[in-house]
Enzyme design. Structure first.
Site, PDB file in Angstrom:
ATOM      1  N   LYS A   1       0.932  -1.120   0.000  1.00 46.27           N
ATOM      2  CA  LYS A   1      -0.015   0.130   0.108  1.00 46.27           C
ATOM      3  C   LYS A   1       0.777   1.343  -0.020  1.00 46.27           C
ATOM      4  O   LYS A   1       1.913   1.282   0.619  1.00 46.27           O
ATOM      5  CB  LYS A   1      -0.841  -0.034   1.232  1.00 46.27           C
ATOM      6  CG  LYS A   1      -1.957   1.119   1.269  1.00 46.27           C
ATOM      7  CD  LYS A   1      -2.893   1.017   2.597  1.00 46.27           C
ATOM      8  CE  LYS A   1      -3.847   1.888   2.452  1.00 46.27           C
ATOM      9  NZ  LYS A   1      -4.891   2.032   3.744  1.00 46.27           N
TER      10      LYS A   1
ATOM     11  N   SER B   1      -9.862  -0.387   6.935  1.00 42.74           N
ATOM     12  CA  SER B   1      -9.409  -0.190   5.600  1.00 42.74           C
ATOM     13  C   SER B   1      -8.724  -1.202   4.907  1.00 42.74           C
ATOM     14  O   SER B   1      -8.401  -1.240   3.907  1.00 42.74           O
ATOM     15  CB  SER B   1      -8.319   0.989   5.811  1.00 42.74           C
ATOM     16  OG  SER B   1      -9.000   2.080   5.473  1.00 42.74           O
TER      17      SER B   1
ATOM     18  N   SER C   1      -9.670   1.889   2.709  1.00 42.31           N
ATOM     19  CA  SER C   1      -8.837   2.612   1.809  1.00 42.31           C
ATOM     20  C   SER C   1      -8.093   1.852   1.123  1.00 42.31           C
ATOM     21  O   SER C   1      -7.392   2.289   0.095  1.00 42.31           O
ATOM     22  CB  SER C   1      -8.330   3.795   2.777  1.00 42.31           C
ATOM     23  OG  SER C   1      -7.181   2.872   3.566  1.00 42.31           O
TER      24      SER C   1
END
Lengths: 482, 475
Positions: B68, B167, B143
């Site tokens: 990420k 997330s 996210s």
């Protein structure tokens, strides 16, 4: 300014003497090339996290002990949020509601109008926080540059109650706090380098008032003198305003050293809302009883105790002991010298009359002193054991300042001060002085005792490395009686 | 994959090349990667193969991973999917990256996300608004939408995400993969660009709970660079895989099924519960009354911390610097106005408001009190239960063009996940069914503090008895 009582509280920022910074491993030493002592953590790069330096906590606790505080065994860090280019994270890690130390007391002594006064100043709190960076403004090029070396140096903020009533008290208090922090070994208190800085909160009230007046805060004072002068100016300014029926505005002011005046920086209306909240990146600090005891046991000897030791163990007068302890470095040096030569009174006399005199004259500073305590002790020993004359000891000391590595005894020898006690030579010189000063001898024998000094001087000059003054005196007296 | 590599049926280079080819072929549609680090990946694969050849491989040696883009990677852009950090190249690795490198894992690239991890859709990304591999017109969740979509679309066998309020779990649910949020302080946060420091955790996203366990084995553990990381032993998180659920007590807090789910999601998750029961588990009904306050409490705490964490982005030292502004104040204002997107600005304003003097007690203070209450309610449930089962999200992946204008609606889609972060607990989401559009439905298993082994084992048991339907949108 009659009619008003000044009410003063201080906030003192002191940098702790830890080797590394408070939340990272960078060196916390003063100076260094620009931005040479910073890392991703203290320069606030994204993703980095602070990790508390336990020595900094320990030092802050020691400062608390030194200033007579209670220690909070449970303490919390908070974020103080504001934008400023010297603050790379845009928040300062500090402590708001649960500081490390609370409720201290510092007794002070000072002289005013030739009289001695004593006074107690209560400490509200001491909390641990991080220092910010330093900005350099270059007006020519119109740029400001940030140096983050200072960022993250551990700082304690000492906050007093509004117990201070004059510039003299404020100065005495800051001096006392400096002394205590130095003795505790947690801060070098070099105001000129910024390792100790002071903010003054000051308001005036009438003796009949029941509430405190509106206060102004003078920021970032960096000398004892500036603290005194800024308070005196501020008392004058506020009293004048109040006399004219004006209201005092709550504001932050800056002291202009050149003009000796304080000037407004920003008023309360423009003040920051720091939006404090608990720092989520640092766990609460829990100090166990064992740890507290350990830190307490590790506290160096504080000045009050040392004063008593000097008086009771070394037999010094309170005045002499007080003079020596008033400077930690000199006092430490004194202790070392006594270790080398156990004659505390003679050493105290020599330090006060010779070494401190030269320091006060500005001929040397304590940092210049390169000779060992043992070597220094030797001079006192030579003098006390009458191997050199007392009046010559200071010359040997002066020589030692020049050549700190050289053995004091050989310095004395080179100067020809080591007494040989050659009785033949003594008799010879005395005989010659008596022979060449017939008139003076005549006068002395007729009862004009004061000429003895003159004759003594003549003998001493010729016998400086040969005999002690006492011996010369005795022998001269004997010779004159014949 | 590990055994194929060790038996040399497949070389690390071949494996990496396969994923790089997949990315080249299909990621233009999914947009899961912000940066593809093909050269680094190939080099790392080569080094990994040498280790494998010499018989010195670790569990993750040669395994390609997606990271990420809020996890700092030395020398590789780390943007948080924000214009603010568009060109930010960290001079240091996050601790998790050091740990993966120590095992010679392979980094395929950096995956997209909601800007600064604020969102549940990955549509607040500055660029690379990732699509759901099951339906390109739908959001992948967020996210960590890029990481979940990459795993789902076979553009990476596994990935790292971060989870502040769901997330990792919610996008894993939307994209039909398995995602684990570890116990707070299990994994070092050093190098994770902070959103909300007291809630953030890095965790794995993979095709199974067992794979998540292997990845967690590699990244967990004490880190002296993170003062909040736990100094406790790291067990083998896969130790309870394949052990079944006989006698296990599973609690079902009723509020999660009432306020927290659409009918279809509720039915699907309850069916999964029945399946556990049929495998020997005991179901317990329970209640979490404060769930209705959880979303506001979460948004107050996370936004307050975010407002402070994001204040450092002033355009002075790094990041986007505006060309407008003649004073320091103007420069900071313009840089931040231009550098941050709408959602980030909204949360910064909310957070600063909640912390303002005069409002602190009413907002931030109350939220912290609620945090204690939610923790207490979890503790009460865990007095009798081993794990808790809830839906991961109230509904399946929604269309990109719906909802997005009403932030509150999106905020409430986090209702099933936020309490876990608030209470610092571990939780894992896996797929338990598909809706009428073929979209995956996720369920979450929440564990006691430090008990990732059990939730991984429980999820593994379900996965062994469940047939997954893989994403086909981009086939």
């Amino acid at each position: 300014m009659p009619g008003y009582i000044p009410v003063i509280g201080l906030e003192i920022h002191a940098e702790l003497l830890t080797r590394s910074k408070v939340f990272c491993n960078c060196s916390a030493e003063f100076g260094g090339d620009t931005n040479s002592r910073c890392c991703p953590v203290c320069s606030g790069l994204p993703g980095t996290l602070p990790v508390i330096n336990e020595t900094a906590v320990e030092y802050a606790v020691k400062a608390g002990f030194a200033l007579g505080c209670s220690i909070n065994k449970f303490s919390v860090f908070d974020r103080k949020n504001y934008f400023y280019p010297d603050l790379p994270k845009a928040y300062q890690i500090s402590q708001l509601n649960l500081p490390l130390c609370i409720n201290g007391l510092v007794p002070i002594e000072y002289e005013k109008d030739g009289e001695k006064h004593t006074h107690n100043v209560r400490i509200n709190r001491i909390h641990l926080e991080e220092d910010a960076g330093k900005l350099t403004h270059n007006d020519l090029e119109g740029v400001s540059l940030a140096d983050y070396n200072r960022c993250g140096i551990p700082l304690i903020e000492i906050v007093t109650e509004p117990d201070i009533g004059s510039a003299e008290e404020a100065k005495a208090f800051v001096e006392k706090v400096s002394l205590l922090l130095k003795y505790a070994g947690v801060c070098d208190c070099k105001m000129e380098q910024g390792s100790l800085r002071c903010d003054v909160n000051i308001s005036l009230m009438k003796p009949t008032d029941t509430e405190l007046g509106t206060r102004a805060e003078i920021k970032n004072l960096n000398s004892i003198k500036a603290i005194g002068r800024s308070i005196e100016f501020e008392i004058y300014r506020q009293a004048k305003a109040l006399d004219m029926g004006q209201r005092i505005i709550q504001e932050t002011r800056r002291f202009d050293d050149n003009r000796g005046e304080t000037r407004s920086m920003r008023s309360k209306e423009n003040a920051n809302d720091y939006r404090y909240f608990p720092e989520p990146d640092i766990l609460q600090v829990n100090i166990t009883d064992d740890q507290l005891e350990g830190i307490h046991a590790d506290m160096p000897e504080m000045p009050d105790k040392r004063l008593i030791r000097y008086m009771s163990q070394f037999g010094l007068s309170e005045t002499d002991a007080g003079i020596i302890i008033a400077d930690k470095e000199i006092s430490d040096f004194y202790d070392d010298v006594v270790m080398a030569y156990n004659n505390p009174k003679a050493i105290a006399n020599f330090i006060i009359s010779e070494m401190m005199r030269r320091i006060n004259l500005g001929e040397i500073t304590i940092d210049d002193i390169k000779f060992s305590p043992e070597n220094f002790a030797k001079i006192v020993e030579l003098s006390e054991s009458e191997q050199i004359n007392k009046s010559n000891a200071k010359d040997v000391f002066r020589a030692l300042i020049e050549k700190p590595e050289t053995d004091a005894e050989s310095l004395a020898k080179d100067l020809g001060y080591i007494i040989s006690t050659d009785m033949g030579k003594v008799s010879e010189v005395i005989a010659s002085v008596i022979a060449t000063n017939e008139k003076a001898v005549e006068q002395y024998r007729n009862g004009e005792v004061k000429v003895f000094g003159f004759l003594m001087g003549q003998c001493s000059k010729a016998l400086k490395g040969v005999a002690t003054s006492k011996l010369i005196k005795d022998e001269l007296e004997k010779a004159l009686k014949i | 994959m590990r055994s194929a590599l060790d038996k040399k049926e497949l070389s690390a280079t071949e494996l990496t090349e396969t994923y790089l080819e997949n990315i080249a072929k299909t990621d233009s549609k999914i947009e899961s990667y912000v940066t593809v680090t093909a050269d680094i990946a190939k080099e790392q694969a080569k080094a990994a193969q040498e280790l494998i050849n010499s018989g010195k491989s670790s569990p993750l040696t040669g395994i390609p991973l997606a990271i990420k883009d809020n996890i700092c990677t030395e020398g590789v852009k780390t943007t948080c999917a924000s214009r603010m950090l568009e060109n930010f190249i960290p001079p240091y690795n996050a601790t998790v990256m050091d740990k993966l490198n120590a095992q010679n894992a392979v980094m395929l690239g950096k995956t997209s996300m909601d800007e600064f991890a604020m969102g549940s859709t990955t549509q607040t990304a500055f660029e690379k608004k990732t699509k759901n591999p099951y339906d390109l017109n739908r959001v992948p969740g967020g996210s960590s939408g890029g990481s979940a979509a990459a795993v789902s679309a076979r553009l990476a066998p596994a990935a790292l995400g971060s989870d502040t309020g769901g997330s990792i779990r919610q996008p894993s649910s939307f994209c039909g993969v398995t995602g684990l949020k570890p116990t707070y302080s299990r994994v070092s946060r050093y190098g994770l660009i902070a959103f909300a420091s007291s809630l953030d955790q890095i965790g794995p996203i993979a095709n199974s709970a067992e794979d998540c366990g292997y990845l967690l084995n590699a990244i967990a553990g004490f880190d002296r660079h993170d003062g909040t990381s736990a100094n406790r032993a790291v067990p083998d998180f896969t130790s309870k895989c394949g052990q079944g659920v006989k006698g296990l007590k599973i609690a079902l807090p009723k509020e999660f099924f009432e306020e927290g789910a659409t009918d279809f999601v509720r039915k699907t998750v309850l069916a999964a519960a029945e399946k556990y029961k049929s495998m020997g588990a005991e179901l317990i009904e329970c209640s979490m009354p404060s769930l209705k306050y959880a979303v506001p409490a979460y948004f107050l705490i996370s936004s307050a911390e975010a407002a402070s964490n994001l204040a450092r982005f002033d355009g002075i030292k790094y990041g986007h610097r505006s060309e407008k502004g003649s004073t320091y104040g103007e420069l900071v204002l313009n840089s931040r106005s231009e550098g941050f997107g709408r959602e980030v600005k909204r949360r910064i304003m909310l957070g600063n408001y909640a912390l303002s003097s005069g409002y602190y007690d009413a907002y931030y203070g109350k939220a912290c009190a609620l945090r204690q209450e939610i923790r207490a309610e979890y503790n009460r449930i865990f007095e009798t239960a081993d794990v808790i089962l809830t839906p991961t999200a109230p509904r399946t992946a929604f269309r990109i063009d719906e909802n997005i204008t009403d932030p509150k609606m999106i905020y409430y889609s986090d209702i099933c996940t936020v309490t876990v972060n608030i209470a610092s607990l571990p939780a894992i989401s896996t797929t338990c069914g598909y809706d009428e559009n073929g979209l995956p439905v996720g369920m979450s298993i929440v564990g006691k503090m430090w008990d990732e082994e059990t939730i991984i084992g429980v999820t593994d048991t379900f996965e062994r008895n469940f047939t997954k339907i893989s994403a086909k949108a981009v086939k």
